[in-house]
Design an enzyme around this catalytic site. Sequence first.
Site, PDB file in Angstrom:
ATOM      1  N   ASN A 266      -1.832   7.732   3.473  1.00 26.97           N
ATOM      2  CA  ASN A 266      -1.103   6.655   4.148  1.00 26.97           C
ATOM      3  C   ASN A 266       0.383   7.040   4.203  1.00 26.97           C
ATOM      4  O   ASN A 266       1.046   7.089   3.173  1.00 26.97           O
ATOM      5  CB  ASN A 266      -1.317   5.361   3.358  1.00 26.97           C
ATOM      6  CG  ASN A 266      -0.568   4.174   3.917  1.00 26.97           C
ATOM      7  OD1 ASN A 266       0.343   4.313   4.732  1.00 26.97           O
ATOM      8  ND2 ASN A 266      -0.933   2.985   3.467  1.00 26.97           N
TER       9      ASN A 266
ATOM     10  N   HIS B   8      -2.948   2.137  12.119  1.00 23.40           N
ATOM     11  CA  HIS B   8      -2.222   2.623  10.944  1.00 23.40           C
ATOM     12  C   HIS B   8      -3.245   3.248   9.994  1.00 23.40           C
ATOM     13  O   HIS B   8      -4.296   2.656   9.714  1.00 23.40           O
ATOM     14  CB  HIS B   8      -1.490   1.450  10.295  1.00 23.40           C
ATOM     15  CG  HIS B   8      -0.990   1.747   8.923  1.00 23.40           C
ATOM     16  ND1 HIS B   8      -0.349   2.926   8.613  1.00 23.40           N
ATOM     17  CD2 HIS B   8      -1.045   1.028   7.762  1.00 23.40           C
ATOM     18  CE1 HIS B   8      -0.032   2.920   7.327  1.00 23.40           C
ATOM     19  NE2 HIS B   8      -0.451   1.783   6.794  1.00 23.40           N
TER      20      HIS B   8
ATOM     21  N   CYS C 110       4.707  -0.583   7.455  1.00 22.67           N
ATOM     22  CA  CYS C 110       3.695   0.245   8.135  1.00 22.67           C
ATOM     23  C   CYS C 110       3.543  -0.113   9.611  1.00 22.67           C
ATOM     24  O   CYS C 110       2.930   0.639  10.370  1.00 22.67           O
ATOM     25  CB  CYS C 110       2.354   0.107   7.435  1.00 22.67           C
ATOM     26  SG  CYS C 110       2.465   0.440   5.683  1.00 22.67           S
TER      27      CYS C 110
HETATM   28  O1  UT7 Z   1      -0.090   0.673   4.221  1.00 23.21           O
HETATM   29  C1  UT7 Z   1      -0.117  -0.714   4.094  1.00 23.21           C
HETATM   30  C2  UT7 Z   1      -1.485  -1.238   4.157  1.00 23.21           C
HETATM   31  N1  UT7 Z   1      -2.170  -0.918   2.915  1.00 23.21           N
HETATM   32  C3  UT7 Z   1      -3.484  -1.065   2.882  1.00 23.21           C
HETATM   33  O2  UT7 Z   1      -4.076  -1.375   3.872  1.00 23.21           O
HETATM   34  C4  UT7 Z   1      -4.177  -0.888   1.550  1.00 23.21           C
HETATM   35  C5  UT7 Z   1      -5.304  -1.880   1.460  1.00 23.21           C
HETATM   36  N2  UT7 Z   1      -6.051  -1.813   0.219  1.00 23.21           N
HETATM   37  C6  UT7 Z   1      -6.917  -0.800  -0.045  1.00 23.21           C
HETATM   38  O3  UT7 Z   1      -7.046   0.119   0.703  1.00 23.21           O
HETATM   39  C7  UT7 Z   1      -7.746  -0.916  -1.295  1.00 23.21           C
HETATM   40  O4  UT7 Z   1      -7.601  -2.204  -1.853  1.00 23.21           O
HETATM   41  C8  UT7 Z   1      -7.434   0.161  -2.366  1.00 23.21           C
HETATM   42  C9  UT7 Z   1      -7.877   1.510  -1.889  1.00 23.21           C
HETATM   43  C10 UT7 Z   1      -5.944   0.170  -2.671  1.00 23.21           C
HETATM   44  C11 UT7 Z   1      -8.178  -0.161  -3.657  1.00 23.21           C
HETATM   45  O5  UT7 Z   1      -9.558  -0.236  -3.393  1.00 23.21           O
HETATM   46  P1  UT7 Z   1     -10.438  -1.449  -3.961  1.00 23.21           P
HETATM   47  O6  UT7 Z   1     -11.795  -1.239  -3.525  1.00 23.21           O
HETATM   48  O7  UT7 Z   1      -9.759  -2.712  -3.520  1.00 23.21           O
HETATM   49  O8  UT7 Z   1     -10.326  -1.236  -5.505  1.00 23.21           O
HETATM   50  P2  UT7 Z   1      -9.799  -2.236  -6.641  1.00 23.21           P
HETATM   51  O9  UT7 Z   1      -8.317  -2.242  -6.654  1.00 23.21           O
HETATM   52  O10 UT7 Z   1     -10.504  -3.549  -6.554  1.00 23.21           O
HETATM   53  O11 UT7 Z   1     -10.344  -1.520  -7.922  1.00 23.21           O
HETATM   54  C12 UT7 Z   1     -11.754  -1.426  -8.206  1.00 23.21           C
HETATM   55  C13 UT7 Z   1     -11.922  -0.680  -9.510  1.00 23.21           C
HETATM   56  C14 UT7 Z   1     -11.101  -1.256 -10.630  1.00 23.21           C
HETATM   57  O12 UT7 Z   1     -11.793  -1.085 -11.829  1.00 23.21           O
HETATM   58  P3  UT7 Z   1     -12.579  -2.333 -12.487  1.00 23.21           P
HETATM   59  O13 UT7 Z   1     -11.549  -3.390 -12.713  1.00 23.21           O
HETATM   60  O14 UT7 Z   1     -13.589  -2.717 -11.486  1.00 23.21           O
HETATM   61  O15 UT7 Z   1     -13.125  -1.740 -13.748  1.00 23.21           O
HETATM   62  C15 UT7 Z   1      -9.870  -0.379 -10.663  1.00 23.21           C
HETATM   63  O16 UT7 Z   1      -9.264  -0.336 -11.931  1.00 23.21           O
HETATM   64  O17 UT7 Z   1     -11.475   0.665  -9.345  1.00 23.21           O
HETATM   65  C16 UT7 Z   1     -10.473   0.962 -10.302  1.00 23.21           C
HETATM   66  N3  UT7 Z   1      -9.499   1.843  -9.698  1.00 23.21           N
HETATM   67  C17 UT7 Z   1      -9.603   3.176  -9.729  1.00 23.21           C
HETATM   68  N4  UT7 Z   1     -10.511   4.001 -10.261  1.00 23.21           N
HETATM   69  C18 UT7 Z   1     -10.338   5.322 -10.109  1.00 23.21           C
HETATM   70  C19 UT7 Z   1      -8.388   1.505  -9.004  1.00 23.21           C
HETATM   71  N5  UT7 Z   1      -7.764   2.611  -8.577  1.00 23.21           N
HETATM   72  C20 UT7 Z   1      -8.494   3.661  -9.012  1.00 23.21           C
HETATM   73  C21 UT7 Z   1      -8.355   5.043  -8.875  1.00 23.21           C
HETATM   74  N6  UT7 Z   1      -9.298   5.836  -9.435  1.00 23.21           N
HETATM   75  N7  UT7 Z   1      -7.327   5.612  -8.207  1.00 23.21           N
END
Ligand code: UT7
Length: 413
Positions: free
Chosen positions: A306, A276, A137
């Site tokens: 993204n 980005h 990225c």
């Molecule tokens: O391009 C390179 C750079 N990339 C980035 O900068 C990405 C950086 N990371 C992020 O933007 C975030 O970490 C994400 C958007 C990928 C994820 O957000 P988060 O707030 O970190 O969510 P998480 O992975 O901690 O998940 C929280 C909850 C989980 O459920 P539990 O375990 O709390 O019950 C996940 O299973 O949300 C759940 N979850 C979803 N729910 C509905 C994860 N993905 C989804 C989804 N829809 N798509």
Amino acid sequence: MTEQLTRSPRTNHRNLNGARPRTTVRYAHLTGWGMEVPSQVLSNTDLEAIVDTNDDWITARTGIKERRIAEQRETTTSLATRAAQKALGVANLLPSDIDLIIVATATPEHIFPSTASLVQDLLGARDAGAFDLSAACSGFVYGVDMASAKIRLGEIDAALVIGAETLSRVVDWSDRGTCILFGDGAGAVVLQGSDAPGGVLSSILRSDGSGWDMLTLPTVSSRDTYLQDGQHEMHRIYMDGKGVYRFATRVIGDSLRTALEKANMTPEDLALVIPHQANQRIMDHAAKALKIPADRVYSNVERYGNTSAASIPIALAEAADKNRLKPGDVLGLVGFGGGLAWGAAVIEWTAVPGKPGYSITWGRRQSEYARAWVRRPVVRFWRRLMLLSPRAIFRRWQRRIHQRRAASNSTQE
Ligand code: UT7
């Protein structure tokens, strides 16, 4: 659309190392921009039918509403080429004016040849060198750094820096943690040398490979290619979202501050920041970290998601088309992602909106595209024909005799 920069005359006078003598200080100005995204839209609601997710979650956690998905006929090369053609149009340059083409991509069509070489051929940029740049990225910022350095050294006059991706082809469509994030598209800029101050003022590049497995697409690893052992899961993006989020929020403000310091500037000097486009929350954090109003951080993540290396040049092209930048404005670019790698660049905007409409260069540009289109099949046919020439047949016959003799000698021994 821009007033053309006066190109330095291409002098034949060269130093022993082939570089032009550095009699004057050169600056790398951003004179052209363009973007190309597929027309196919995949909304959050559409994703609800693919994985267990919903619009509310995606919007709240990422700010993304929809993304573009390439159709079968669209490739990283085709998107990159269209974006490059638009950038050449804005800069009012010909493909043959370009000395260097860099394509930053995490989704090249081949490990080699480079996507940049394919773009070079399609554009008919007959005097250009071309290579792909792998910095995920952050690739576009890395490309701007490389191309501007060569321009400032006086080694080249004009470069195309392109960020292009077809991430939909490598996304794991069963992983709701990643598939909701990514989209396809391409953006391109033209950088041109001039003696007038301005353009790319500073840039910094950083990497921390200890986090290599936090965001990875293993296929391009020379160790485990899915082509070798048929493990198709190697052809899928894996991301430790939380870890990458923490890393991104740590480096986004710091790296831009460091690049600004290098240019003797502070965040207050920034008219616009184009980070980005990974996540709206990360971009909001950038505004806080730099202590600048949120509206000075450009965002289009809502519409394209993204797009990795393509996200900054796509946002830049949009911002420029919307006249968000005027001459004298200071623009900050900041990329972060797989590697882990990150980088920032500070650019003084010098492009002046020019008269729209067709110019003589437009006609010449089209004729160079047409020439490239005709040249490709002719050259390829000619190469095949050469294999049938009496000389080539004689050489193949000689080689076969030589091989047979060598084989019979070794059996006699
Ligand atoms: O391009 C390179 C750079 N990339 C980035 O900068 C990405 C950086 N990371 C992020 O933007 C975030 O970490 C994400 C958007 C990928 C994820 O957000 P988060 O707030 O970190 O969510 P998480 O992975 O901690 O998940 C929280 C909850 C989980 O459920 P539990 O375990 O709390 O019950 C996940 O299973 O949300 C759940 N979850 C979803 N729910 C509905 C994860 N993905 C989804 C989804 N829809 N798509």
